[in-house]
Scaffold this active site. Structure first.
Site, PDB file in Angstrom:
ATOM      1  CG  HIS A  52     -57.717 -70.116  39.962  1.00  0.00           C
ATOM      2  ND1 HIS A  52     -57.576 -70.692  38.760  1.00  0.00           N
ATOM      3  CD2 HIS A  52     -58.629 -70.662  40.608  1.00  0.00           C
ATOM      4  CE1 HIS A  52     -58.535 -71.602  38.675  1.00  0.00           C
ATOM      5  NE2 HIS A  52     -59.180 -71.440  39.872  1.00  0.00           N
ATOM      6  CD  GLU A  54     -52.594 -69.531  38.015  1.00  0.00           C
ATOM      7  OE1 GLU A  54     -53.096 -69.493  39.084  1.00  0.00           O
ATOM      8  OE2 GLU A  54     -52.708 -70.242  37.136  1.00  0.00           O
ATOM      9  CB  CYS A  82     -57.640 -72.396  34.251  1.00  0.00           C
ATOM     10  SG  CYS A  82     -57.840 -71.149  35.248  1.00  0.00           S
ATOM     11  CB  CYS A  85     -55.111 -68.089  35.343  1.00  0.00           C
ATOM     12  SG  CYS A  85     -55.749 -68.464  36.889  1.00  0.00           S
TER      13      CYS A  85
END
Length: 154
Positions: A52, A54, A82, A85
């Site tokens: 992801h 992040e 999410c 993360c």
């Protein structure tokens, strides 16, 4: 620079992700006004469910600092993080999280749940939401609209 300026930089990273067929999310880590880590979604291209935006930005920042702890850093991300993360943000000890669009399906910073304010967890960062939210949301909406259009033509 202001939060909006850094968010625009994250939005440019989201656009890069979209151009590669990834869900358009961009992130960056800033310390003392300097960008020390950048990331964009890459789970598809890297065959990595943890890739992801992040996570990518925090990995780059940690490498830059030579430390997995991102104390006194701000993470800017175009979409509400999410659970995965959010956990990484807490473990890295990020001081401040600034995000654009809320995620009503998987957002863990207030939309579905709020892991950032969970008192049983030992680290809490400041959370600022809604920075350029409409623009960040439009990037995602446009991407998924285009995908649906392409599927309907196939």
């Amino acid at each position: 620079m202001q939060d909006e300026d850094f968010m625009r930089m994250a939005m440019a990273l989201a656009a890069e992700a979209a151009s590669l067929g990834e869900v358009p999310v961009g992130a960056l880590v800033v310390k003392d006004g300097v960008v020390i880590g950048k990331g964009r979604n890459a789970p598809i291209s890297l065959s990595d469910p943890t890739a992801h935006a992040e996570i990518q930005a925090m990995r780059a920042a940690a490498k830059h600092l030579g430390n997995y702890r991102l104390v006194d850093c701000t993470l800017y991300v175009t979409l509400e993080p999410c659970a995965m993360c959010s956990g990484a943000i807490q473990h890295a000890r990020v001081a401040r999280l600034v995000y654009g669009a809320s995620d009503p399906k998987t957002g863990c910073c207030g939309s579905v749940v709020n892991l950032m304010s969970e008192q049983k967890l030992n680290h809490h960062c400041e959370v600022i939401s809604g920075i350029l939210a409409e623009e960040c949301g439009a990037i995602l909406s446009d991407f998924f609209r285009q995908r649906r259009l392409e599927k309907s033509k196939a």
